[in-house]
Design an enzyme around this catalytic site. Structure first.
Site, PDB file in Angstrom:
ATOM      1  N   HIS A  38      59.459  -2.166   8.652  1.00 16.72           N
ATOM      2  CA  HIS A  38      58.257  -2.650   9.337  1.00 16.72           C
ATOM      3  C   HIS A  38      57.126  -2.681   8.328  1.00 16.72           C
ATOM      4  O   HIS A  38      57.029  -1.798   7.483  1.00 16.72           O
ATOM      5  CB  HIS A  38      57.837  -1.708  10.483  1.00 16.72           C
ATOM      6  CG  HIS A  38      56.399  -1.909  10.888  1.00 16.72           C
ATOM      7  ND1 HIS A  38      56.010  -2.935  11.712  1.00 16.72           N
ATOM      8  CD2 HIS A  38      55.253  -1.281  10.513  1.00 16.72           C
ATOM      9  CE1 HIS A  38      54.674  -2.904  11.833  1.00 16.72           C
ATOM     10  NE2 HIS A  38      54.203  -1.901  11.116  1.00 16.72           N
ATOM     11  N   LYS A  65      63.359   1.744   8.713  1.00 19.66           N
ATOM     12  CA  LYS A  65      63.855   1.930  10.077  1.00 19.66           C
ATOM     13  C   LYS A  65      65.212   2.677  10.100  1.00 19.66           C
ATOM     14  O   LYS A  65      65.850   2.852   9.051  1.00 19.66           O
ATOM     15  CB  LYS A  65      63.964   0.557  10.745  1.00 19.66           C
ATOM     16  CG  LYS A  65      62.596  -0.131  10.919  1.00 19.66           C
ATOM     17  CD  LYS A  65      62.729  -1.460  11.677  1.00 19.66           C
ATOM     18  CE  LYS A  65      61.379  -2.136  11.840  1.00 19.66           C
ATOM     19  NZ  LYS A  65      61.489  -3.390  12.640  1.00 19.66           N
ATOM     20  N   THR A  97      61.397 -11.854   9.885  1.00 25.10           N
ATOM     21  CA  THR A  97      61.915 -10.898  10.872  1.00 25.10           C
ATOM     22  C   THR A  97      63.432 -11.040  11.028  1.00 25.10           C
ATOM     23  O   THR A  97      64.166 -10.049  11.091  1.00 25.10           O
ATOM     24  CB  THR A  97      61.243 -11.140  12.240  1.00 25.10           C
ATOM     25  OG1 THR A  97      59.831 -11.222  12.051  1.00 25.10           O
ATOM     26  CG2 THR A  97      61.571 -10.039  13.234  1.00 25.10           C
ATOM     27  N   ARG A 108      54.413  -7.999   3.490  1.00 21.58           N
ATOM     28  CA  ARG A 108      55.062  -8.947   4.419  1.00 21.58           C
ATOM     29  C   ARG A 108      55.955  -9.906   3.618  1.00 21.58           C
ATOM     30  O   ARG A 108      57.055 -10.239   4.052  1.00 21.58           O
ATOM     31  CB  ARG A 108      54.019  -9.732   5.212  1.00 21.58           C
ATOM     32  CG  ARG A 108      53.100  -8.896   6.089  1.00 21.58           C
ATOM     33  CD  ARG A 108      53.728  -8.373   7.344  1.00 21.58           C
ATOM     34  NE  ARG A 108      54.090  -9.405   8.284  1.00 21.58           N
ATOM     35  CZ  ARG A 108      54.584  -9.145   9.496  1.00 21.58           C
ATOM     36  NH1 ARG A 108      54.761  -7.887   9.908  1.00 21.58           N
ATOM     37  NH2 ARG A 108      54.924 -10.118  10.305  1.00 21.58           N
ATOM     38  N   TYR A 134      54.727   0.175  19.266  1.00 23.92           N
ATOM     39  CA  TYR A 134      55.115  -1.213  19.558  1.00 23.92           C
ATOM     40  C   TYR A 134      54.548  -1.708  20.888  1.00 23.92           C
ATOM     41  O   TYR A 134      55.071  -2.670  21.457  1.00 23.92           O
ATOM     42  CB  TYR A 134      56.639  -1.353  19.515  1.00 23.92           C
ATOM     43  CG  TYR A 134      57.201  -1.544  18.122  1.00 23.92           C
ATOM     44  CD1 TYR A 134      56.780  -2.617  17.306  1.00 23.92           C
ATOM     45  CD2 TYR A 134      58.164  -0.690  17.603  1.00 23.92           C
ATOM     46  CE1 TYR A 134      57.298  -2.802  16.030  1.00 23.92           C
ATOM     47  CE2 TYR A 134      58.689  -0.878  16.320  1.00 23.92           C
ATOM     48  CZ  TYR A 134      58.248  -1.940  15.552  1.00 23.92           C
ATOM     49  OH  TYR A 134      58.768  -2.146  14.285  1.00 23.92           O
ATOM     50  N   GLU A 141      47.757   1.896  12.501  1.00 21.13           N
ATOM     51  CA  GLU A 141      49.124   2.406  12.318  1.00 21.13           C
ATOM     52  C   GLU A 141      49.153   3.585  11.340  1.00 21.13           C
ATOM     53  O   GLU A 141      49.851   4.582  11.567  1.00 21.13           O
ATOM     54  CB  GLU A 141      50.032   1.272  11.837  1.00 21.13           C
ATOM     55  CG  GLU A 141      50.260   0.219  12.920  1.00 21.13           C
ATOM     56  CD  GLU A 141      51.018  -1.012  12.442  1.00 21.13           C
ATOM     57  OE1 GLU A 141      51.222  -1.918  13.268  1.00 21.13           O
ATOM     58  OE2 GLU A 141      51.409  -1.075  11.252  1.00 21.13           O
ATOM     59  N   ASN A 162      66.319  -4.519  11.419  1.00 17.57           N
ATOM     60  CA  ASN A 162      65.908  -5.285  10.238  1.00 17.57           C
ATOM     61  C   ASN A 162      65.231  -4.435   9.153  1.00 17.57           C
ATOM     62  O   ASN A 162      64.432  -4.933   8.364  1.00 17.57           O
ATOM     63  CB  ASN A 162      65.062  -6.496  10.649  1.00 17.57           C
ATOM     64  CG  ASN A 162      63.803  -6.100  11.379  1.00 17.57           C
ATOM     65  OD1 ASN A 162      63.488  -4.913  11.479  1.00 17.57           O
ATOM     66  ND2 ASN A 162      63.055  -7.078  11.864  1.00 17.57           N
ATOM     67  N   PHE A 170      62.904  -7.728  24.479  1.00 20.96           N
ATOM     68  CA  PHE A 170      63.603  -6.808  23.574  1.00 20.96           C
ATOM     69  C   PHE A 170      62.906  -5.453  23.447  1.00 20.96           C
ATOM     70  O   PHE A 170      63.350  -4.601  22.681  1.00 20.96           O
ATOM     71  CB  PHE A 170      63.783  -7.445  22.183  1.00 20.96           C
ATOM     72  CG  PHE A 170      62.486  -7.884  21.527  1.00 20.96           C
ATOM     73  CD1 PHE A 170      61.673  -6.973  20.866  1.00 20.96           C
ATOM     74  CD2 PHE A 170      62.096  -9.214  21.564  1.00 20.96           C
ATOM     75  CE1 PHE A 170      60.486  -7.365  20.261  1.00 20.96           C
ATOM     76  CE2 PHE A 170      60.904  -9.627  20.956  1.00 20.96           C
ATOM     77  CZ  PHE A 170      60.104  -8.692  20.312  1.00 20.96           C
ATOM     78  N   ARG A 178      64.630  -7.771   3.629  1.00 22.29           N
ATOM     79  CA  ARG A 178      65.453  -8.098   4.809  1.00 22.29           C
ATOM     80  C   ARG A 178      66.639  -8.980   4.439  1.00 22.29           C
ATOM     81  O   ARG A 178      67.720  -8.841   5.009  1.00 22.29           O
ATOM     82  CB  ARG A 178      64.577  -8.721   5.893  1.00 22.29           C
ATOM     83  CG  ARG A 178      63.748  -7.648   6.626  1.00 22.29           C
ATOM     84  CD  ARG A 178      62.704  -8.255   7.514  1.00 22.29           C
ATOM     85  NE  ARG A 178      62.076  -7.295   8.420  1.00 22.29           N
ATOM     86  CZ  ARG A 178      60.939  -7.516   9.060  1.00 22.29           C
ATOM     87  NH1 ARG A 178      60.292  -8.667   8.883  1.00 22.29           N
ATOM     88  NH2 ARG A 178      60.435  -6.611   9.873  1.00 22.29           N
TER      89      ARG A 178
HETATM   90  P1  ATP Z   1      57.652  -5.455  12.368  1.00 23.77           P
HETATM   91  O1  ATP Z   1      56.533  -5.482  13.384  1.00 23.77           O
HETATM   92  O2  ATP Z   1      58.734  -4.443  12.709  1.00 23.77           O
HETATM   93  O3  ATP Z   1      57.148  -5.358  10.972  1.00 23.77           O
HETATM   94  P2  ATP Z   1      57.789  -8.315  12.469  1.00 23.77           P
HETATM   95  O4  ATP Z   1      56.302  -8.257  12.447  1.00 23.77           O
HETATM   96  O5  ATP Z   1      58.497  -9.136  11.439  1.00 23.77           O
HETATM   97  O6  ATP Z   1      58.411  -6.861  12.407  1.00 23.77           O
HETATM   98  P3  ATP Z   1      57.627  -8.608  15.322  1.00 23.77           P
HETATM   99  O7  ATP Z   1      57.611  -9.942  15.987  1.00 23.77           O
HETATM  100  O8  ATP Z   1      56.365  -7.812  15.239  1.00 23.77           O
HETATM  101  O9  ATP Z   1      58.297  -8.799  13.888  1.00 23.77           O
HETATM  102  O10 ATP Z   1      58.740  -7.744  16.070  1.00 23.77           O
HETATM  103  C1  ATP Z   1      58.762  -6.339  15.937  1.00 23.77           C
HETATM  104  C2  ATP Z   1      60.194  -5.882  15.819  1.00 23.77           C
HETATM  105  O11 ATP Z   1      60.861  -6.121  17.046  1.00 23.77           O
HETATM  106  C3  ATP Z   1      61.046  -6.631  14.794  1.00 23.77           C
HETATM  107  O12 ATP Z   1      60.893  -6.153  13.491  1.00 23.77           O
HETATM  108  C4  ATP Z   1      62.432  -6.373  15.303  1.00 23.77           C
HETATM  109  O13 ATP Z   1      62.887  -5.075  14.944  1.00 23.77           O
HETATM  110  C5  ATP Z   1      62.216  -6.433  16.809  1.00 23.77           C
HETATM  111  N1  ATP Z   1      62.484  -7.774  17.317  1.00 23.77           N
HETATM  112  C6  ATP Z   1      61.713  -8.872  17.188  1.00 23.77           C
HETATM  113  N2  ATP Z   1      62.262  -9.953  17.760  1.00 23.77           N
HETATM  114  C7  ATP Z   1      63.431  -9.520  18.310  1.00 23.77           C
HETATM  115  C8  ATP Z   1      64.480 -10.145  19.056  1.00 23.77           C
HETATM  116  N3  ATP Z   1      64.422 -11.425  19.363  1.00 23.77           N
HETATM  117  N4  ATP Z   1      65.518  -9.369  19.425  1.00 23.77           N
HETATM  118  C9  ATP Z   1      65.576  -8.053  19.130  1.00 23.77           C
HETATM  119  N5  ATP Z   1      64.614  -7.394  18.433  1.00 23.77           N
HETATM  120  C10 ATP Z   1      63.571  -8.114  18.015  1.00 23.77           C
HETATM  121 MG    MG Z   2      55.124  -7.007  13.767  1.00 23.88          MG
END
Ligand code: ATP
Ligand code: MG
Length: 140
Positions: free
Chosen positions: A117, A11, A93, A87, A51, A128, A114, A59, A104
């Site tokens: 992805h 990212k 996350t 993962r 997304y 994707e 973070n 968010f 992370r």
């Molecule tokens: P990713 O999909 O990016 O691999 P993830 O699967 O661990 O991450 P998701 O729940 O899918 O987490 O959220 C997607 C992304 O949205 C997170 O990686 C983070 O960048 C952002 N995100 C998630 N929760 C929050 C939050 N509470 N505040 C701000 N950004 C958030």
């Molecule tokens: Mg995700």
């Protein structure tokens, strides 16, 4: 376990700090192979599509703004059980909850910024990968 492919993004917080190589080292140390990789700047449309599952979350706007705030590196990773393995290597996350040795834990700045992805299932991995790579760009 079967050989799988998963989709990864390094990212904007990672490209900004010039730590894409350090993250790739952790990916390779975990036994995952980078079979496609390119540095791009995502358009707002691409980030919103990518997304879309989070469209109703509070968010979402912040997330899309962040993903287009700088270059990203999109990748296809290949290996035994690659989806779950990546993962694990990424960690939780929220970096404050991520386990020692994860990307992370070592590098993420916050729950939003973070660093990485990774796809969460075989079906999403396929979708994707197809959003960012054509077949002949993936060389296993
Ligand atoms: P990713 O999909 O990016 O691999 P993830 O699967 O661990 O991450 P998701 O729940 O899918 O987490 O959220 C997607 C992304 O949205 C997170 O990686 C983070 O960048 C952002 N995100 C998630 N929760 C929050 C939050 N509470 N505040 C701000 N950004 C958030
Ligand atoms: Mg995700």
């Amino acid at each position: 376990m079967a050989i799988e492919r998963t989709f990864s993004i390094l990212k904007p917080d990672a490209t900004e700090r010039n730590i894409t190589g350090a993250i790739n080292a952790l990916i390779e140390k975990a036994g995952l192979r980078i079979v496609a990789q390119k540095r791009i700047r995502m358009t707002r449309d691409q980030a919103e599509t990518f997304y879309a599952v989070h469209k109703e979350r509070p968010f979402f706007g912040e997330l899309v703004d962040f993903m287009i705030s700088g270059p990203v590196v999109v990748q296809v990773l290949e290996g035994e059980g690659a989806i779950a393995k990546y993962r694990d290597v990424m960690g939780a996350t929220d970096p404050s909850k991520a386990a020692d040795g994860t990307i992370r834990k070592a590098h993420a700045k916050s729950i939003g910024e973070n660093s990485v992805h990774g796809s969460d299932a075989a079906e999403t991995a396929k979708i994707e990968i197809a959003q960012f790579f054509s077949g002949n760009e993936i060389v296993g």
